[in-house]
Write an enzyme that holds these catalytic residues in place. Structure first.
Site, PDB file in Angstrom:
ATOM      1  N   CYS A  63       0.845  -1.198   0.000  1.00  0.00           N
ATOM      2  CA  CYS A  63       0.000   0.000   0.000  1.00  0.00           C
ATOM      3  C   CYS A  63       0.891   1.262   0.000  1.00  0.00           C
ATOM      4  O   CYS A  63       1.885   1.329   0.714  1.00  0.00           O
ATOM      5  CB  CYS A  63      -0.892  -0.015   1.242  1.00  0.00           C
ATOM      6  SG  CYS A  63      -1.999   1.400   1.324  1.00  0.00           S
ATOM      7  N   CYS A  67       0.492   4.774   7.036  1.00  0.00           N
ATOM      8  CA  CYS A  67      -0.121   4.563   8.358  1.00  0.00           C
ATOM      9  C   CYS A  67       0.888   3.812   9.260  1.00  0.00           C
ATOM     10  O   CYS A  67       1.279   2.680   8.949  1.00  0.00           O
ATOM     11  CB  CYS A  67      -1.409   3.763   8.214  1.00  0.00           C
ATOM     12  SG  CYS A  67      -2.493   4.424   6.910  1.00  0.00           S
ATOM     13  N   CYS A  70       0.578   0.067  10.300  1.00  0.00           N
ATOM     14  CA  CYS A  70       0.065  -0.941   9.364  1.00  0.00           C
ATOM     15  C   CYS A  70       1.139  -1.789   8.690  1.00  0.00           C
ATOM     16  O   CYS A  70       2.022  -1.270   8.003  1.00  0.00           O
ATOM     17  CB  CYS A  70      -0.786  -0.264   8.298  1.00  0.00           C
ATOM     18  SG  CYS A  70      -1.598  -1.496   7.240  1.00  0.00           S
ATOM     19  N   CYS A 107     -16.425  -9.382   5.618  1.00  0.00           N
ATOM     20  CA  CYS A 107     -15.809  -8.070   5.417  1.00  0.00           C
ATOM     21  C   CYS A 107     -14.521  -8.230   4.616  1.00  0.00           C
ATOM     22  O   CYS A 107     -13.602  -8.923   5.057  1.00  0.00           O
ATOM     23  CB  CYS A 107     -15.536  -7.455   6.784  1.00  0.00           C
ATOM     24  SG  CYS A 107     -14.742  -5.856   6.652  1.00  0.00           S
ATOM     25  N   CYS A 198     -19.309   1.690   9.035  1.00  0.00           N
ATOM     26  CA  CYS A 198     -18.521   1.039  10.085  1.00  0.00           C
ATOM     27  C   CYS A 198     -17.289   1.913  10.264  1.00  0.00           C
ATOM     28  O   CYS A 198     -16.467   2.032   9.352  1.00  0.00           O
ATOM     29  CB  CYS A 198     -18.128  -0.367   9.638  1.00  0.00           C
ATOM     30  SG  CYS A 198     -16.937  -1.166  10.739  1.00  0.00           S
ATOM     31  N   ARG A 270     -17.514  -2.805  18.369  1.00  0.00           N
ATOM     32  CA  ARG A 270     -16.803  -4.062  18.078  1.00  0.00           C
ATOM     33  C   ARG A 270     -15.438  -4.132  18.754  1.00  0.00           C
ATOM     34  O   ARG A 270     -14.594  -3.266  18.574  1.00  0.00           O
ATOM     35  CB  ARG A 270     -16.630  -4.261  16.571  1.00  0.00           C
ATOM     36  CG  ARG A 270     -15.956  -5.597  16.247  1.00  0.00           C
ATOM     37  CD  ARG A 270     -15.918  -5.924  14.761  1.00  0.00           C
ATOM     38  NE  ARG A 270     -17.229  -5.849  14.198  1.00  0.00           N
ATOM     39  CZ  ARG A 270     -17.545  -5.070  13.160  1.00  0.00           C
ATOM     40  NH1 ARG A 270     -16.634  -4.345  12.586  1.00  0.00           N
ATOM     41  NH2 ARG A 270     -18.776  -5.051  12.705  1.00  0.00           N
TER      42      ARG A 270
HETATM   43  N1  SAM Z   1      -6.597   0.408   3.167  1.00  0.00           N
HETATM   44  C1  SAM Z   1      -7.877   0.665   3.665  1.00  0.00           C
HETATM   45  C2  SAM Z   1      -7.920   1.803   4.672  1.00  0.00           C
HETATM   46  O1  SAM Z   1      -6.917   2.087   5.287  1.00  0.00           O
HETATM   47  O2  SAM Z   1      -8.993   2.385   4.828  1.00  0.00           O
HETATM   48  C3  SAM Z   1      -8.557  -0.559   4.256  1.00  0.00           C
HETATM   49  C4  SAM Z   1      -7.768  -1.561   5.078  1.00  0.00           C
HETATM   50  S1  SAM Z   1      -7.032  -0.946   6.584  1.00  0.00           S
HETATM   51  C5  SAM Z   1      -5.940  -2.263   6.997  1.00  0.00           C
HETATM   52  C6  SAM Z   1      -8.368  -1.038   7.777  1.00  0.00           C
HETATM   53  C7  SAM Z   1      -8.099  -0.621   9.197  1.00  0.00           C
HETATM   54  O3  SAM Z   1      -7.383  -1.620   9.890  1.00  0.00           O
HETATM   55  C8  SAM Z   1      -7.271   0.622   9.423  1.00  0.00           C
HETATM   56  O4  SAM Z   1      -8.000   1.800   9.266  1.00  0.00           O
HETATM   57  C9  SAM Z   1      -6.851   0.452  10.887  1.00  0.00           C
HETATM   58  O5  SAM Z   1      -7.786   1.082  11.738  1.00  0.00           O
HETATM   59  C10 SAM Z   1      -6.889  -1.061  11.081  1.00  0.00           C
HETATM   60  N2  SAM Z   1      -5.529  -1.593  11.328  1.00  0.00           N
HETATM   61  C11 SAM Z   1      -4.539  -1.736  10.420  1.00  0.00           C
HETATM   62  N3  SAM Z   1      -3.420  -2.214  10.982  1.00  0.00           N
HETATM   63  C12 SAM Z   1      -3.686  -2.372  12.306  1.00  0.00           C
HETATM   64  C13 SAM Z   1      -2.935  -2.814  13.427  1.00  0.00           C
HETATM   65  N4  SAM Z   1      -1.654  -3.170  13.296  1.00  0.00           N
HETATM   66  N5  SAM Z   1      -3.533  -2.861  14.626  1.00  0.00           N
HETATM   67  C14 SAM Z   1      -4.825  -2.489  14.759  1.00  0.00           C
HETATM   68  N6  SAM Z   1      -5.594  -2.063  13.741  1.00  0.00           N
HETATM   69  C15 SAM Z   1      -5.033  -1.987  12.529  1.00  0.00           C
HETATM   70  C1  DTB Z   2     -11.078  -2.620  11.635  1.00  0.00           C
HETATM   71  O1  DTB Z   2     -11.394  -1.618  12.293  1.00  0.00           O
HETATM   72  N1  DTB Z   2     -10.212  -3.556  12.027  1.00  0.00           N
HETATM   73  C2  DTB Z   2     -10.039  -4.557  11.004  1.00  0.00           C
HETATM   74  C3  DTB Z   2     -11.080  -4.124   9.937  1.00  0.00           C
HETATM   75  N2  DTB Z   2     -11.558  -2.892  10.448  1.00  0.00           N
HETATM   76  C4  DTB Z   2     -10.725  -4.078   8.531  1.00  0.00           C
HETATM   77  C5  DTB Z   2      -8.643  -4.696  10.537  1.00  0.00           C
HETATM   78  C6  DTB Z   2      -7.643  -4.939  11.632  1.00  0.00           C
HETATM   79  C7  DTB Z   2      -6.313  -5.161  10.994  1.00  0.00           C
HETATM   80  C8  DTB Z   2      -5.274  -5.615  11.969  1.00  0.00           C
HETATM   81  C9  DTB Z   2      -3.953  -5.826  11.321  1.00  0.00           C
HETATM   82  C10 DTB Z   2      -3.959  -6.866  10.248  1.00  0.00           C
HETATM   83  O2  DTB Z   2      -4.449  -8.008  10.467  1.00  0.00           O
HETATM   84  O3  DTB Z   2      -3.405  -6.604   9.167  1.00  0.00           O
HETATM   85 FE1  SF4 Z   3      -2.760   1.189   3.433  1.00  0.00          FE
HETATM   86 FE2  SF4 Z   3      -2.673  -0.013   5.783  1.00  0.00          FE
HETATM   87 FE3  SF4 Z   3      -3.061   2.606   5.668  1.00  0.00          FE
HETATM   88 FE4  SF4 Z   3      -5.014   0.917   4.823  1.00  0.00          FE
HETATM   89  S1  SF4 Z   3      -4.245   1.127   6.902  1.00  0.00           S
HETATM   90  S2  SF4 Z   3      -4.273   2.761   3.810  1.00  0.00           S
HETATM   91  S3  SF4 Z   3      -3.748  -0.741   3.994  1.00  0.00           S
HETATM   92  S4  SF4 Z   3      -1.196   1.508   5.009  1.00  0.00           S
END
Ligand code: SAM
Ligand code: DTB
Ligand code: SF4
Length: 328
Positions: A63, A67, A70, A107, A198, A270
């Site tokens: 990506c 973030c 992430c 989801c 959500c 949640r």
């Molecule tokens: N890329 C899209 C976005 O950012 O909107 C969708 C997928 S993104 C992985 C969805 C959500 O997962 C993020 O907004 C964040 O709140 C959560 N998330 C990602 N990595 C995480 C982590 N290491 N621990 C907890 N939540 C995480």
């Molecule tokens: C949300 O709030 N938590 C989920 C879902 N929406 C998409 C994602 C959590 C991701 C945790 C890190 C991972 O598994 O990559």
């Molecule tokens: Fe990309 Fe992860 Fe940020 Fe979603 S949360 S925009 S997958 S870097």
């Protein structure tokens, strides 16, 4: 506490929470706060029912966004293997399996900043196929334009997940490649297209209590509360900038859940990422504080989640039942 009519909006819920009031809730004794949250919870929900959603990463890693939490950002060296958009049949097979284990919502998440218009054709086919299995559908694909949101709605999308993640003040510490306003704009497009929202955030990212209160204030003061509010506890992944962040006191996490319940009484709160690091007792405390939804299945998007068997055992020990679908 009685509230004047002026403070209630058309839906009978408050959308004018002040930061001091929210901090006042956080400051209550844990026992008083959980009692208040549970009392509110019982006015709106069966306290013994929990809704379960299963996640699938349909496009993994690489990506362009930064973030800091992430593992899927292409900017950090993590052990994650990148994957292109999954074929339709694989998505349907995963949804079928989730359904067979009792999940009611599927989801699908993609590591995109935003989908391109041609991606929408492919994800629309996934939505239609998962809906045909009788499951509720949810997607999280990054930023959406209003026409894209409308196309997803036409394809049958029930929910769109797009998180605010943290307070507006702490946000620049976490993400620089898109603004808070970009996120609010996407949420408006989703809402205007008639898709259920959500939206939640992550705690344990080194933010302070005022930031947790600020996130919940933003969510509760949206023109309509999100139908679903995921509270994620940061999953620390090696290679991401937040790896090694100071762990959050578990009771502070429970307080965050309780305050979310009080501020957004009709929403599903949640208990989201981070459950593998929580004891059964802590999860039970979160349900007592008003959490009534979880992610269900072996994996979140790329990291581990308690398996379906472990959750079934926990629910049985607590006398909790799965709910049926929420969407009408
Ligand atoms: N890329 C899209 C976005 O950012 O909107 C969708 C997928 S993104 C992985 C969805 C959500 O997962 C993020 O907004 C964040 O709140 C959560 N998330 C990602 N990595 C995480 C982590 N290491 N621990 C907890 N939540 C995480
Ligand atoms: C949300 O709030 N938590 C989920 C879902 N929406 C998409 C994602 C959590 C991701 C945790 C890190 C991972 O598994 O990559
Ligand atoms: Fe990309 Fe992860 Fe940020 Fe979603 S949360 S925009 S997958 S870097």
């Amino acid at each position: 506490m009685a509230v004047s009519c002026a403070e209630l909006s058309q839906d009978g819920l408050r959308h004018d929470w002040r930061q001091e009031e929210i901090l006042g809730l956080f400051d209550r004794s844990l026992i008083d706060l959980v009692h208040q949250a549970q009392s509110v919870h019982r006015q709106f929900f069966d306290p013994n029912e929990v809704q379960v959603s299963t996640l699938l990463s349909i496009k993994t890693g690489g990506c362009p966004e930064d973030c800091a939490y992430c593992p899927q950002s292409g900017r950090y060296e993590t052990e994650l293997e990148r994957e292109r958009l999954l074929p339709l049949e694989e998505v349907v097979a995963a949804a079928r399996e989730a359904r067979s284990k009792g999940s009611t919502r599927f989801c699908m998440g993609a590591a995109w900043r935003a989908p391109r218009d041609r991606d929408i054709d492919q994800v629309a086919a996934m939505i239609a196929a998962v809906k045909a299995l009788g499951m509720e559908t949810c997607m999280t694909l990054g930023m959406l334009t209003r026409p894209q949101a409308e196309r997803l709605k036409e394809a049958g999308l029930d929910y769109y997940n797009h998180n605010l993640d943290t307070s507006p003040e702490y946000y620049p510490e976490i993400i620089s490649t898109r603004t808070y306003q970009d996120r609010l704009d996407t949420l408006r497009h989703v809402r205007d297209a008639g898709i259920a929202v959500c939206c939640g955030g992550i705690v344990g990212m080194g933010e302070d209590r005022a930031d947790r209160a600020g996130l919940l204030q933003q969510l509760a003061n949206l023109p309509r509360h999100p139908e679903s509010v995921p509270i994620n506890l940061l999953v620390q992944v090696e290679g991401t900038p937040l790896h090694g962040a100071q762990a959050l006191d578990p009771f502070e996490f429970v307080r965050t859940v309780a305050v979310a319940r009080i501020l957004m009484p009709a929403s599903r709160v949640r208990l989201s990422a981070g459950r593998t690091g929580m004891s059964d007792e802590m999860q039970a405390l979160c349900f007592l504080a008003g959490a009534n939804s979880v992610f269900y299945g072996e994996k979140l998007l790329t990291t581990d989640n308690p398996g379906a068997d472990a959750d079934r055992r926990l629910f049985e020990r607590l006398g909790i039942r799965f709910t049926g679908p929420d969407a009408g």
